[in-house]
Design an enzyme around this catalytic site. Structure first.
Site, PDB file in Angstrom:
ATOM      1  N   LYS A 103       9.291  -9.565  -7.043  1.00  0.00           N
ATOM      2  CA  LYS A 103       9.657  -9.085  -8.374  1.00  0.00           C
ATOM      3  C   LYS A 103      10.484  -7.800  -8.272  1.00  0.00           C
ATOM      4  O   LYS A 103      11.460  -7.614  -8.997  1.00  0.00           O
ATOM      5  CB  LYS A 103       8.391  -8.866  -9.221  1.00  0.00           C
ATOM      6  CG  LYS A 103       7.782 -10.202  -9.662  1.00  0.00           C
ATOM      7  CD  LYS A 103       6.374 -10.084 -10.225  1.00  0.00           C
ATOM      8  CE  LYS A 103       5.814 -11.490 -10.482  1.00  0.00           C
ATOM      9  NZ  LYS A 103       4.418 -11.521 -10.876  1.00  0.00           N
ATOM     10  N   GLN A 111      -0.071  -7.301 -12.052  1.00  0.00           N
ATOM     11  CA  GLN A 111      -0.213  -8.521 -11.251  1.00  0.00           C
ATOM     12  C   GLN A 111      -1.655  -9.021 -11.316  1.00  0.00           C
ATOM     13  O   GLN A 111      -2.594  -8.273 -11.062  1.00  0.00           O
ATOM     14  CB  GLN A 111       0.202  -8.230  -9.799  1.00  0.00           C
ATOM     15  CG  GLN A 111       0.214  -9.441  -8.904  1.00  0.00           C
ATOM     16  CD  GLN A 111       1.272 -10.470  -9.316  1.00  0.00           C
ATOM     17  OE1 GLN A 111       2.409 -10.129  -9.632  1.00  0.00           O
ATOM     18  NE2 GLN A 111       0.888 -11.736  -9.334  1.00  0.00           N
ATOM     19  N   ASP A 170       5.429 -10.266 -19.469  1.00  0.00           N
ATOM     20  CA  ASP A 170       4.758 -11.505 -19.037  1.00  0.00           C
ATOM     21  C   ASP A 170       4.442 -12.397 -20.244  1.00  0.00           C
ATOM     22  O   ASP A 170       4.133 -13.577 -20.087  1.00  0.00           O
ATOM     23  CB  ASP A 170       3.429 -11.161 -18.335  1.00  0.00           C
ATOM     24  CG  ASP A 170       3.519 -11.331 -16.829  1.00  0.00           C
ATOM     25  OD1 ASP A 170       4.438 -12.042 -16.361  1.00  0.00           O
ATOM     26  OD2 ASP A 170       2.661 -10.769 -16.112  1.00  0.00           O
TER      27      ASP A 170
END
Ligand code: NDP
Length: 290
Positions: free
Chosen positions: A53, A97, A120
């Site tokens: 990422k 995460q 997200d």
């Protein structure tokens, strides 16, 4: 008939190339898009994801802030870190995460991220926006699947889409996006009796289960578009999806490979969401046109 391949690597490259000038335009105004990635603990798979990422951000000229925090970090300290990032105008996207260590409540963590920075798309405000058809961040994996269908020229309107899996991060938002695109949607899960009876009716079949060979050739309607979200390992330890690729590609009309399918597009859509967050912040900060 051999299915046409929907190449996630090529489409992700194209998506990133389209983003780069928009990133550069913001950077030239001193508003370089920035993504903060928080990793708690040292789960090996998570470390790899986070590394990708960060590299993806840098590849398109975005700034990334990587916070590596210890596995025994108190929950309150993580929430405080998120609050600080929420308040920082130079940070546009915040990603924590998952999975988190057991002592931390992931729902509480997601709820703490400002919805406008929740790239997200997991915050209840964004999940709710998707449900009622309002603007919000869409979870990257289903968003990427929709882009893949679009790139293949597969129009969901009026088609029967069958989604296998109902998780909050893949199956449910996937079903909502297909519904929004005017498909007739069926959602299957572990309590669905006779899965094949449903999948055989699918013009668009999305497999998001996490078990290899869940979808075999006899379960697929000839000519269907098959999107394989699964990430599994075969006996040889190689990455594979939920779909029996070699056999299904002889029946389907379109198919996504694993690796090289949904995975790279998921990563690309995180950049899309981060850029959109930065563009929204820039528009908000701009003086009103007079
Ligand atoms: P979950 O484990 O959260 O969900 C799996 C779903 O599959 C559940 O809804 C479950 O049903 C359903 N299921 C399990 N067994 C069956 C069965 N025999 N028949 C029908 N449905 C079944 O997984 P995720 O949604 O998080 O992920 C799914 C897969 O996608 C995983 O392999 C994951 O690694 C991969 N993935 C890939 C991404 C990418 O970027 N390529 C991103 C995210 C995930 P029930 O709800 O009843 O338990």
């Amino acid at each position: 008939m051999t299915a046409r391949l929907i190449d996630g690597n090529a489409l992700a490259r194209q998506t990133r190339a389209e983003l780069a000038p928009r990133v550069a335009a913001l950077a030239a105004r001193g508003q370089q898009p920035a993504l903060a990635v928080i990793l708690v603990g040292d789960d090996p798979a998570s470390q790899v994801y986070v590394k990708h990422k960060v590299a993806d951000c840098e590849g398109v000229g975005m700034r990334s802030i990587l916070d590596r925090l210890p596995a025994d970090l108190p929950e309150a300290a993580l929430l405080a870190r998120i609050e600080a990032l929420n308040a920082d105008p130079a940070v546009h996207g915040i990603l924590v995460q998952l999975p988190l260590p057991a002592h931390i409540d992931a729902n509480k963590v997601i709820a703490t991220i400002a919805p406008g920075k929740d790239v997200d798309g997991f915050h209840l405000a964004n999940a709710g926006a998707l449900m009622v058809g309002q603007r919000g961040f869409r979870p990257c994996t289903p968003y990427g699947c929709m882009r893949m269908l679009q790139a293949a020229g597969v129009e969901p309107r009026g088609r029967h889409a069958v989604v296998v899996g109902r998780s909050n991060i893949v199956g449910k938002p996937m079903a909502m996006l297909l519904l929004q695109a005017n498909a007739t949607v069926t959602i299957c899960h572990s309590a669905t009796p006779d899965l094949a009876a449903f999948t055989r009716q699918a013009d668009i079949l999305v497999a998001a289960v996490g078990r290899r060979n869940t979808i075999t050739a006899d379960m697929v309607k000839p000519g269907a578009a098959v999107i394989d979200v699964g990430m599994n390992r075969n006996e040889a330890g190689r990455l594979c999806g939920d779909v029996d690729f070699d056999a299904v590609r002889e029946v389907a009309g379109w198919i996504t490979p694993v690796p090289g399918g949904v995975g790279p597009m998921t990563r690309a859509m995180l950049l899309v969401n981060t850029l959109e967050a930065a563009e929204a912040a820039a528009a908000h900060a701009a003086p009103a046109a007079g």
